[in-house]
Design a protein around this motif. Structure first.
Motif, PDB file in Angstrom:
ATOM      1  N   THR A 236       0.817  -1.215   0.000  1.00 28.67           N
ATOM      2  CA  THR A 236       0.000   0.000   0.000  1.00 28.67           C
ATOM      3  C   THR A 236       0.855   1.273   0.000  1.00 28.67           C
ATOM      4  O   THR A 236       0.324   2.360  -0.145  1.00 28.67           O
ATOM      5  CB  THR A 236      -0.918   0.050   1.235  1.00 28.67           C
ATOM      6  OG1 THR A 236      -0.094   0.170   2.407  1.00 28.67           O
ATOM      7  CG2 THR A 236      -1.774  -1.199   1.362  1.00 28.67           C
ATOM      8  N   LEU A 237       2.163   1.129   0.171  1.00 27.45           N
ATOM      9  CA  LEU A 237       3.021   2.319   0.199  1.00 27.45           C
ATOM     10  C   LEU A 237       3.156   2.895  -1.209  1.00 27.45           C
ATOM     11  O   LEU A 237       3.198   2.156  -2.188  1.00 27.45           O
ATOM     12  CB  LEU A 237       4.408   1.967   0.750  1.00 27.45           C
ATOM     13  CG  LEU A 237       4.462   1.430   2.176  1.00 27.45           C
ATOM     14  CD1 LEU A 237       5.888   1.097   2.563  1.00 27.45           C
ATOM     15  CD2 LEU A 237       3.869   2.425   3.152  1.00 27.45           C
ATOM     16  N   PRO A 238       3.233   4.240  -1.326  1.00 27.74           N
ATOM     17  CA  PRO A 238       3.359   4.856  -2.648  1.00 27.74           C
ATOM     18  C   PRO A 238       4.691   4.505  -3.316  1.00 27.74           C
ATOM     19  O   PRO A 238       5.755   4.646  -2.703  1.00 27.74           O
ATOM     20  CB  PRO A 238       3.277   6.358  -2.353  1.00 27.74           C
ATOM     21  CG  PRO A 238       3.586   6.495  -0.916  1.00 27.74           C
ATOM     22  CD  PRO A 238       3.181   5.237  -0.254  1.00 27.74           C
ATOM     23  N   LEU A 241       7.640   7.154  -3.929  1.00 28.72           N
ATOM     24  CA  LEU A 241       8.580   7.396  -2.849  1.00 28.72           C
ATOM     25  C   LEU A 241       9.882   6.645  -3.116  1.00 28.72           C
ATOM     26  O   LEU A 241      10.986   7.173  -2.967  1.00 28.72           O
ATOM     27  CB  LEU A 241       7.950   6.876  -1.562  1.00 28.72           C
ATOM     28  CG  LEU A 241       8.349   7.550  -0.279  1.00 28.72           C
ATOM     29  CD1 LEU A 241       7.921   8.992  -0.314  1.00 28.72           C
ATOM     30  CD2 LEU A 241       7.698   6.825   0.890  1.00 28.72           C
ATOM     31  N   GLU A 252      19.551   0.284  -2.519  1.00 27.05           N
ATOM     32  CA  GLU A 252      18.350  -0.500  -2.218  1.00 27.05           C
ATOM     33  C   GLU A 252      18.237  -0.753  -0.722  1.00 27.05           C
ATOM     34  O   GLU A 252      17.157  -0.730  -0.151  1.00 27.05           O
ATOM     35  CB  GLU A 252      18.385  -1.832  -2.972  1.00 27.05           C
ATOM     36  CG  GLU A 252      18.384  -1.677  -4.485  1.00 27.05           C
ATOM     37  CD  GLU A 252      17.101  -1.056  -5.001  1.00 27.05           C
ATOM     38  OE1 GLU A 252      16.019  -1.510  -4.601  1.00 27.05           O
ATOM     39  OE2 GLU A 252      17.175  -0.101  -5.800  1.00 27.05           O
ATOM     40  N   TYR A 256      15.207   0.378   1.842  1.00 25.25           N
ATOM     41  CA  TYR A 256      14.540  -0.543   2.771  1.00 25.25           C
ATOM     42  C   TYR A 256      14.648  -0.048   4.214  1.00 25.25           C
ATOM     43  O   TYR A 256      13.648   0.092   4.917  1.00 25.25           O
ATOM     44  CB  TYR A 256      15.138  -1.943   2.633  1.00 25.25           C
ATOM     45  CG  TYR A 256      14.981  -2.804   3.853  1.00 25.25           C
ATOM     46  CD1 TYR A 256      13.754  -3.408   4.158  1.00 25.25           C
ATOM     47  CD2 TYR A 256      16.053  -3.024   4.727  1.00 25.25           C
ATOM     48  CE1 TYR A 256      13.622  -4.182   5.289  1.00 25.25           C
ATOM     49  CE2 TYR A 256      15.917  -3.803   5.848  1.00 25.25           C
ATOM     50  CZ  TYR A 256      14.700  -4.370   6.138  1.00 25.25           C
ATOM     51  OH  TYR A 256      14.558  -5.133   7.259  1.00 25.25           O
ATOM     52  N   ARG A 258      15.757   2.904   5.550  1.00 26.01           N
ATOM     53  CA  ARG A 258      15.488   4.280   5.960  1.00 26.01           C
ATOM     54  C   ARG A 258      14.117   4.774   5.553  1.00 26.01           C
ATOM     55  O   ARG A 258      13.583   5.686   6.155  1.00 26.01           O
ATOM     56  CB  ARG A 258      16.541   5.219   5.349  1.00 26.01           C
ATOM     57  CG  ARG A 258      17.947   4.952   5.776  1.00 26.01           C
ATOM     58  CD  ARG A 258      18.175   5.493   7.175  1.00 26.01           C
ATOM     59  NE  ARG A 258      19.317   4.870   7.810  1.00 26.01           N
ATOM     60  CZ  ARG A 258      20.581   5.189   7.560  1.00 26.01           C
ATOM     61  NH1 ARG A 258      20.845   6.126   6.686  1.00 26.01           N
ATOM     62  NH2 ARG A 258      21.555   4.566   8.169  1.00 26.01           N
ATOM     63  N   LEU A 261      10.908   0.727   5.845  1.00 21.38           N
ATOM     64  CA  LEU A 261      10.691   0.165   7.178  1.00 21.38           C
ATOM     65  C   LEU A 261      10.021   1.147   8.148  1.00 21.38           C
ATOM     66  O   LEU A 261       9.050   0.772   8.816  1.00 21.38           O
ATOM     67  CB  LEU A 261      12.024  -0.352   7.746  1.00 21.38           C
ATOM     68  CG  LEU A 261      11.888  -1.570   8.648  1.00 21.38           C
ATOM     69  CD1 LEU A 261      11.166  -2.707   7.952  1.00 21.38           C
ATOM     70  CD2 LEU A 261      13.248  -2.033   9.120  1.00 21.38           C
ATOM     71  N   LEU A 263       8.032   3.454   7.493  1.00 20.88           N
ATOM     72  CA  LEU A 263       6.635   3.633   7.096  1.00 20.88           C
ATOM     73  C   LEU A 263       5.792   2.401   7.411  1.00 20.88           C
ATOM     74  O   LEU A 263       4.571   2.461   7.436  1.00 20.88           O
ATOM     75  CB  LEU A 263       6.552   3.955   5.593  1.00 20.88           C
ATOM     76  CG  LEU A 263       7.095   5.316   5.180  1.00 20.88           C
ATOM     77  CD1 LEU A 263       7.096   5.451   3.678  1.00 20.88           C
ATOM     78  CD2 LEU A 263       6.263   6.430   5.809  1.00 20.88           C
TER      79      LEU A 263
END
Lengths: 348, 337
Positions: A236-238, A241, A252, A256, A258, A261, A263
């Motif tokens: 569900t994260l945009p 971003l 990568e 992940y 910064r 995680l 969010l």
């Protein structure tokens, strides 16, 4: 007639028979669900003598005693109905058959003989806190507690990290073999520890981890439940971003660690609660793999006690309360989190 | 959460855990950047998957292979190299019965007693668990004061450990316990609940329902709340009697959830061990021994550790679970469709 039997109060402001029935059911539920735990807590505060009473008293009561000059032991106090109808508080010196020799603490010199059915013990609330303190000194209870704490914390941290990494891979990337990997994760759902008890024991023994806390921590660290829970949330994260971060030359790993995680924190919190619950309560696997008492977790220790201390319920009950206390605290503070987490995921 | 707010707002800068994580993950920044340069951006997926898959491999997939190997070898050694091949001997021994309806007629009578007990337990537990969870969910779905409180009341035992649950009830059910006090006060005779096979099984089922019904209640409640309210309003306007509403609206629409719960209960019940083991120890005699207890004892608790026999028994249990899980997935798919 109305539908609302299964939905709501018939007429707002009025109470129908279905409401009475509902509340009666719920009241019965409160007694049946809370009662046993309350009874455990009350019982755990009773002295061994009070625990032997039958029928048991509701509250932790002990007989009041009084120290009388001239008597080495404290004497038990009774309320005695005298032949003339008056009621006096007397201390019992000794009992001979159906007669009791008693004295008035204010006047210890005179012995009064009364039939035993005329007296009635005077009781007072007394909490046997020693039930709680003594197991900590006499048995390795503190050790078991800290073992459980270590297992729970370390295992939960490992689970959160490796599950979130896998979830990140399965949520963000498109790669060959992704479907297979997802299937593999689903597959592990079907293989609970009950099925692979012996071979996992073999693997742990081969690794030389027998009778270490790692033997309890490692096998359940990767959970399919956690991977799915976190992946569902990460989906569900945009995506912008992540693309933006890539533009900014973030690696990568940095994306992940910064961006994604932090969010995912709400889902991580739910998984953390699940993991704490699983680990604190885990039973079958530790029972199989831990044979030395130094490495027992709380659950295994408690189970061993219940075999050994059959006659010492006062310790056993207090230790049971101490085992459930952390869970009760977690529940009081995180109740909403837990129930909505389960309702949303259908897992526990 | 959807906007690109800086991560620090989600994770307070001063939170210890957040700081630790930043420091720890920072240590990996350079090595991981190097790895990324070597394998390329998209193949990093495998790097992220690796730890989890490694654990799955070591503690789930590899063990299945070992389990098969263990189940066709004999002796008391744990390591496969030291175990003689015995073929299907363990399976033959486990399945050797004159009549499957009488555990006593089987060579491995303990196993079959476990199977019979587990079936009995599962049957009673499913009816009691789904029944009480459904009724509770229906009641909690009405407009009642303090719903959150009551939901919590039914739910909290789910969090208790099986050992704690079993000890709580053992204390109530013991010879001089609370229940016997109530019975004698009412003029009855004390009952030795754990000496009578029927009572022991009854309490095993009761205690497990007490401990887990809250979980299923939550799932059913979520299902009930998803039923559109206008259906009920329409029925109310038509003056539909409540029983009809239950059988024509509520239950049909809840049916997919109910099926999922049913299979979930089934899968868990078949693997029952903890609470019953601590509560009754499998007794009196073997009246409440379950399949998992047989596996545990055969491998770990008996004088002679028969790993092969236990592995074979878990393969049989695994087959049963596999079938049940397929059933669950099938129901879940039908629910989604």
């Amino acid at each position: 007639m109305t539908v609302s039997l299964f939905r709501q109060t018939r007429h707002p402001g009025r109470i129908g028979w279905t409401d009475i029935l509902s509340y009666a059911y719920l009241a019965l539920g409160v007694v049946l669900m809370f009662g046993p735990v309350l009874w455990l807590v009350l019982s755990s505060l009773k002295t061994p003598a009070a625990l032997l009473e039958f029928p048991p008293s509701l509250l932790p009561l002990t007989q009041k005693t009084v120290t009388v000059p001239g008597h080495a032991q404290p004497l038990e106090l009774y309320r005695v109905r005298m032949p003339d109808g008056t009621v006096r508080e007397l201390a019992q010196v000794r009992r001979i058959g159906i007669q009791a020799q008693m004295l008035d603490p204010a006047d210890p010199a005179t012995i009064i003989r009364v039939p035993i059915e005329a007296r009635e013990p005077i009781r007072e609330m007394a909490f046997a806190w020693s039930n709680y303190t003594e197991p900590l000194q006499q048995f390795a209870f503190g050790r078991y507690f800290s073992n459980s704490l270590i297992v729970t914390i370390v295992a939960t941290i490992i689970t959160l990290i490796i599950n979130s990494m896998a979830a990140y891979a399965l949520a963000i990337y498109e790669f060959r073999g992704k479907a297979l990997m997802l299937l593999l994760v689903i597959g592990t759902l079907m293989i609970p520890i009950t099925i692979v008890l012996v071979p996992v024991f073999l693997v742990i023994t081969q690794m030389g981890l027998n009778n270490s806390l790692w033997a309890v921590i490692l096998p359940g660290a990767a959970t399919p439940t956690g991977v799915f829970l976190l992946r569902q949330y990460m989906l569900t994260l945009p995506r912008d971003l992540i693309e933006a971060a890539r533009m900014d030359k973030a690696s990568e790993w940095q994306i992940y660690a910064r961006i994604v995680l932090p969010l995912t924190l709400p889902a991580l919190a739910v998984l953390a609660i699940f993991s704490i619950m699983w680990r604190w309560n885990e039973f079958l696997w530790p029972l199989a793999v831990l044979t030395k008492s130094e490495v027992y977790t709380l659950q295994i220790g408690l189970n061993a006690f219940q075999g050994e201390l059959q006659t010492q319920w006062h310790y056993l009950l207090a230790m049971t309360v101490m085992t459930l206390a952390p869970v009760a605290l977690v529940f009081v503070f995180l109740q909403r989190f837990i129930t909505t987490g389960i309702a949303n995921t259908g897992m526990k | 959460m959807a906007d690109a707010s800086p991560p620090t707002r989600m994770m307070p800068r001063d939170a210890l855990a957040a700081r630790l994580w930043q420091a720890a993950s920072g240590l990996l920044d350079r090595p991981m950047a190097l790895v990324q340069r070597l394998v390329g951006g998209n193949r990093m997926a495998w790097i992220f998957l690796a730890p989890n898959i490694f654990f799955f491999g070591l503690f789930v997939f590899l063990p299945i292979g070992i389990n098969i190997a263990l189940s066709v070898t004999g002796g008391t050694n744990l390591f496969l190299g030291d175990r003689p091949h015995v073929g299907a001997a363990h399976y033959e021994a486990l399945l050797d019965c004159r009549s499957y309806l009488e555990p006593g007629s089987c060579r491995e009578d303990h196993f079959w007693k476990g199977v019979a007990n587990t079936l009995k337990f599962t049957l009673f537990q499913m009816v009691a668990m789904v029944g009480t969870a459904l009724v509770t969910a229906l009641v909690l779905n009405r407009k009642i004061r303090g719903r959150g409180f009551f939901r919590a009341v039914y739910f909290f035992p789910v969090l208790l450990s099986p050992v704690v649950v079993a000890l709580i009830w053992k204390w109530i059910l013991q010879r001089d316990g609370l229940l016997n006090a109530a019975i004698t006060t009412a003029g009855g005779q004390k009952i030795l609940f754990f000496v009578d096979p029927g009572w022991a099984m009854f309490w095993a089922v009761f205690v497990s329902v007490w401990a887990h019904m809250g979980f299923y209640t939550l799932i059913l409640l979520a299902g009930l709340q998803a039923i559109p309210a206008d259906l009920y309003e329409a029925a109310e306007m038509d003056g539909t009697p409540p029983m009809r509403v239950l059988t024509r609206i509520t239950l049909p629409l809840l049916w997919p959830n109910l099926l999922v719960v049913l299979v979930l209960v089934l899968i868990r019940a078949v693997q029952t061990f903890d609470e019953v083991f601590v509560l009754t120890g499998g007794g009196p005699g073997t009246a409440t021994v379950m399949i998992v207890q047989y596996i545990y004892e055969t491998a770990f608790a008996n004088q002679v550790q028969n790993f092969g026999r236990a592995a074979a028994a878990s393969m049989l249990l695994g087959g049963l679970l596999f079938a049940l899980t397929m059933l669950q997935l099938w129901f879940a798919r039908r629910k989604a469709a």
